[in-house]
Scaffold this active site. Structure first.
Site, PDB file in Angstrom:
ATOM      1  N   HIS A   1       0.812  -1.234   0.070  1.00 11.69           N
ATOM      2  CA  HIS A   1      -0.232   0.007  -0.087  1.00 11.69           C
ATOM      3  C   HIS A   1       0.879   1.302   0.032  1.00 11.69           C
ATOM      4  O   HIS A   1       0.375   2.336  -0.232  1.00 11.69           O
ATOM      5  CB  HIS A   1      -0.888   0.062   1.238  1.00 11.69           C
ATOM      6  CG  HIS A   1      -2.208   0.965   1.096  1.00 11.69           C
ATOM      7  ND1 HIS A   1      -2.033   1.997   0.336  1.00 11.69           N
ATOM      8  CD2 HIS A   1      -3.454   0.713   1.712  1.00 11.69           C
ATOM      9  CE1 HIS A   1      -3.402   2.520   0.465  1.00 11.69           C
ATOM     10  NE2 HIS A   1      -4.212   1.943   1.112  1.00 11.69           N
TER      11      HIS A   1
ATOM     12  N   ASP B   1     -10.673  -3.828 -15.540  1.00 13.11           N
ATOM     13  CA  ASP B   1     -10.842  -4.536 -16.892  1.00 13.11           C
ATOM     14  C   ASP B   1      -9.431  -4.845 -17.392  1.00 13.11           C
ATOM     15  O   ASP B   1      -8.715  -3.937 -17.984  1.00 13.11           O
ATOM     16  CB  ASP B   1     -11.610  -3.735 -17.881  1.00 13.11           C
ATOM     17  CG  ASP B   1     -12.016  -4.419 -18.804  1.00 13.11           C
ATOM     18  OD1 ASP B   1     -11.464  -5.274 -19.501  1.00 13.11           O
ATOM     19  OD2 ASP B   1     -12.937  -3.714 -19.731  1.00 13.11           O
TER      20      ASP B   1
END
Length: 437
Positions: free
Chosen positions: A168, A360
């Site tokens: 992160h 996607d």
């Protein structure tokens, strides 16, 4: 999903490999920003995308998803080459990324089931996540470890699952989406990403010397030694997702006094969860509890003009505070606890919420795309459509098992009470206040 696959679920993995940038990249050391560098960001975030094979795009049709993603990853790392490096600490534990091009971890895998076998509605928790995102021994540290791990699992139906784990400190959700979009474009044969990645982490460094003008509860160091959420054995934690559609939101809205009826869906949902979660943990009524909400500073008029391609952490998490007794005793209309905690109040970080995202990778939109679930102190808010067509918000929650039982009862009770309320006009507005989140 858990019971159906507890005995038959199986994933066969190939040996993990390191994927380096497809071309030579600069060998340099880059400093992370002061936001990236926060202690609270030193953890790994699991993300998962599940794809069917019924509507493949031209980029994926007839192609092996493992090969496509492996090649796209290597090409995208040419532009996002710091992700192929390793973190180390400098003076005062300042995080630096050594852009040495060692690469990111990649795992090829095959599963013995189809996507349809996972059930009608696919969402967290994913009980087989450890199979779909294998924790390569020695890979889950912060320093000196790969900054990204990706596993692509082929399914019997021709679909596939892309699971990844990100350090992160390197990216927030927006930054990860930029990188995944670059991979998609590489898979489609484009020579460069449509959005050029930008490092420039110095833009989010603190002034020297710092100038603090407000109290920031979110940055206070907390003593978690007696916190059951930290001491609970991971095997004793329960993980469930909660759906809030139009009917649930309408019922919760009925708890509000008239002047707060226009509160947003997010405010209402989080007020419910914060209240019910605090009650489920059975905290002392005089204990100050805290809620933090992840808030992006991109395009928010913050005075910090971040380039579109900036992929570092670019958000804050302002905190709201309240006494547990006040929070749990008034439904969603509570006395504001901000500023009421006294000197030396026993305060703990109770709840943090961030947003989800979709992805996607050159295929059709995923059946599910986003964070793989909640952690003990952190959850995520995601748009979700049920099989019955209802749209709403899905929020995964992780709690000790005994607390989860109480939490479910509290949420159910609050929604049921709101559904039966017919007249709230007699509520004393002077004594009730929704804690704005």
């Amino acid at each position: 999903m858990a019971s159906k696959f507890s005995q038959s679920f199986k994933v066969t993995r190939q040996a993990p490999e390191l994927i380096a940038p497809a071309e030579l990249t600069p060998k340099e050391v880059k400093k992370l920003s002061d936001i990236d560098d926060q202690e609270g960001f030193r953890f790994q975030v699991p993300v998962i995308f599940l794809y069917r094979n019924n509507h493949p795009s031209p980029a994926m049709e007839g192609r092996d998803p493992v090969k496509v993603i492996r090649e796209a990853l290597s090409k995208a790392l040419v532009f996002y080459y710091p992700l192929a490096g390793r973190l180390r600490e400098g003076e005062n534990r300042k995080l630096l990324v050594d852009c040495n091009g060692e690469g990111v971890l990649f795992i090829e895998a095959d599963a013995n089931f189809s996507l349809d076998e996972l059930g009608d509605e696919i969402h967290p928790p994913f009980p087989c996540l450890d199979e779909l995102l294998y924790n390569v021994p020695g890979s889950d540290g912060i320093l000196g470890c790969p900054l990204l791990l990706i596993q692509v699992t082929r399914l019997l139906c021709g679909g596939f699952i892309l699971a990844l784990r990100l350090n992160h400190t390197m990216c927030d959700g927006y930054g990860l989406v930029l990188f995944l979009n670059a991979m998609e474009e590489m898979a489609q044969g484009k020579p460069t990403p449509s959005v050029t990645p930008v490092w420039q982490r110095h833009l989010l460094n603190a002034r020297n010397p710092p100038r603090i003008t407000h109290i920031h509860h979110e940055y206070e160091q907390l003593d978690d030694s007696n916190d059951t959420l930290h001491t609970t054995n991971p095997n004793d934690l329960d993980h469930k997702s909660f759906f809030f559609g139009p009917e649930e939101i309408s019922s919760l809205r009925n708890h509000l006094p008239p002047r707060l009826k226009n509160s947003s869906t997010f405010e209402i949902t989080i007020a419910c969860l914060w209240t019910c979660r605090t009650a489920a943990l059975q905290l002392d009524h005089n204990q100050t509890v805290r809620f933090s909400c992840i808030t992006s500073i991109r395009n928010k008029g913050s005075g910090i003009p971040l380039p579109q391609g900036y992929y570092g952490n670019a958000f804050g998490y302002p905190a709201a505070c309240a006494k547990a007794g006040s929070l749990c005793g008034s439904g969603l209309g509570i006395r504001s606890g901000v500023g009421e905690e006294g000197e030396g109040a026993d305060e703990r970080r109770v709840f943090e919420v961030g947003g989800g995202f979709d992805g996607d990778e050159g295929a059709a939109p995923p059946v599910y795309g986003g964070t793989a679930g909640a952690m003990s102190l952190i959850s995520f808010c995601m748009k979700f459509q049920r099989m019955d067509g209802k749209n709403g918000i899905l929020i995964p929650i992780s709690l000790p098992k005994s607390s989860m039982v109480r939490f479910q009862k509290e949420v159910k009770k609050m929604i049921a009470q709101g559904a039966s309320m017919e007249d709230l006009s007699e509520m004393k507005q002077s004594e009730k206040l929704l804690c704005k989140l």
